[in-house]
Design an enzyme around this catalytic site. Structure first.
Site, PDB file in Angstrom:
ATOM      1  N   TYR A  67     -17.344   4.469  -0.697  1.00  0.00           N
ATOM      2  CA  TYR A  67     -15.987   3.944  -0.995  1.00  0.00           C
ATOM      3  C   TYR A  67     -14.909   5.066  -1.471  1.00  0.00           C
ATOM      4  O   TYR A  67     -15.035   5.633  -2.518  1.00  0.00           O
ATOM      5  CB  TYR A  67     -15.915   2.855  -1.903  1.00  0.00           C
ATOM      6  CG  TYR A  67     -16.832   1.604  -1.413  1.00  0.00           C
ATOM      7  CD1 TYR A  67     -17.062   1.519  -0.175  1.00  0.00           C
ATOM      8  CD2 TYR A  67     -17.037   0.522  -2.082  1.00  0.00           C
ATOM      9  CE1 TYR A  67     -18.043   0.196   0.342  1.00  0.00           C
ATOM     10  CE2 TYR A  67     -17.726  -0.529  -1.867  1.00  0.00           C
ATOM     11  CZ  TYR A  67     -18.005  -0.661  -0.616  1.00  0.00           C
ATOM     12  OH  TYR A  67     -18.664  -1.869   0.161  1.00  0.00           O
ATOM     13  N   GLY A 110     -12.552  -8.528  -1.506  1.00  0.00           N
ATOM     14  CA  GLY A 110     -12.268  -6.961  -1.481  1.00  0.00           C
ATOM     15  C   GLY A 110     -10.990  -6.511  -1.314  1.00  0.00           C
ATOM     16  O   GLY A 110     -10.451  -5.411  -1.040  1.00  0.00           O
TER      17      GLY A 110
END
Length: 320
Positions: free
Chosen positions: A62, A284
């Site tokens: 990420y 998210g």
């Protein structure tokens, strides 16, 4: 009458919602984490904590590691934060480089090296859960079991789980493990119905020929039978239902939200929470206001009729 839907024993204290940290850490470039990135992460994490979230989901890829780095900075600056959260991260995806294309790697060496990197970026000595990010066609369950055993013995990892694996892959991996897999993170939302359709419309030719449909057959049932906590990434459906005029399904979401005096986001998450698998939605968003808007999800209970209204409206056709 409604019945409570407990989480699996390993994640019972984690709560019904998960915060996914992919939006933290700035851009996807190789530059350093900035103070603005830290401030943004702090705002998002505080919003998640405010609605009762305890489990924070990461992955080594990420923002090319910066999501973990910025979270690690928050842990350094707030000595009490670590006690409030449970940390989960994923490994197994490798970006393209000079030697090979983008690929999956669940070899023992790569898993163990990845965990060391995760711990360094998060500035901790231990993570609660390690997920294997994608199924590697070259994976060998016994090799993975040995790697996890070494990580567990060293105190680096508490539990092992998977992500994006179907029932057969979980069963194959579990055959070599001494401890149970504790979680499987899949893309499931009102806009991504494959895993649910696989158990509902398996005898519908249109459903079984749709890409991704039948491949998930038995996955939700396997998880429930074996105590594997299902987590749903993409749970807010990328904003697909924000505009009530966009589709009949979006209109239904808004009407149900109005009936419950809540938000669209809360209805989307409540739809997942209503499933008997006790699915943990992964939020998210990096927007603190949107995160807080998800808080009602655990306080509303959709009826069977409401659940099916949303399901059928999104499918766009009657059930077979």
């Amino acid at each position: 009458m409604s019945f409570p839907l407990p989480l699996t024993s390993h994640l019972r204290d984690a709560g019904p919602l998960v915060y996914g940290c992919m939006a933290l850490g700035g851009d996807w470039g190789d530059g350093p984490v900035t103070e603005a990135d830290v401030a943004h992460a702090h705002e998002a994490v505080e919003a998640a904590l405010a609605i009762g979230i305890k489990l924070f989901d990461h992955a080594d890829i990420y923002r090319r590691g910066k999501a973990e780095t910025v979270f690690g900075e928050l842990l350094k600056r707030d000595a009490g934060l670590r006690a409030k959260v449970r940390l989960q991260s994923k490994c197994g995806i490798r970006f393209a480089d000079d030697t090979a294309p983008g690929r999956y790697d669940l070899s023992a060496d790569y898993i163990e090296a990845s965990v060391d990197g995760i711990l360094k970026r998060l500035a901790v000595e231990h993570i609660d859960i390690l997920l294997l990010h994608r199924p590697d066609p070259l994976m060998q369950p016994a090799e993975i079991a040995h790697a996890f055993g070494r990580l567990k013995a060293a105190g680096k990892v508490g539990h092992l789980g998977v992500s994006n694996m179907h029932a057969g892959q979980m069963r194959w991996l579990q055959s070599a493990l001494r401890e149970p897999l504790v979680a499987n993170q899949l893309e499931i939302s009102l806009a991504k119905l494959d895993a649910i359709d696989a158990g509902t419309t398996f005898n519908d030719p249109q459903a079984t020929t749709r890409p991704g449909g039948i491949a998930w057959a038995g996955t939700l049932e396997y998880a429930q039978q074996h105590g594997v906590q299902l987590q749903a990434w993409g749970s807010l459906a990328q904003g697909r239902f924000n505009d009530p005029s966009a589709s009949a399904a979006a209109k239904a979401v808004h009407e149900i939200a109005e009936a419950h005096r809540t938000t669209v986001n809360a209805v989307l998450l409540a739809w997942l929470l209503r499933h008997p698998a006790g699915i943990q939605p992964v939020i998210g968003s990096g927007n603190a206001e949107r995160i807080r808007a998800c808080g009602d999800a655990t306080r509303i209970q959709l009826s069977r009729e409401e659940w099916y209204r949303l399901y059928v409206a999104t499918r766009g056709q009657a059930l077979p």
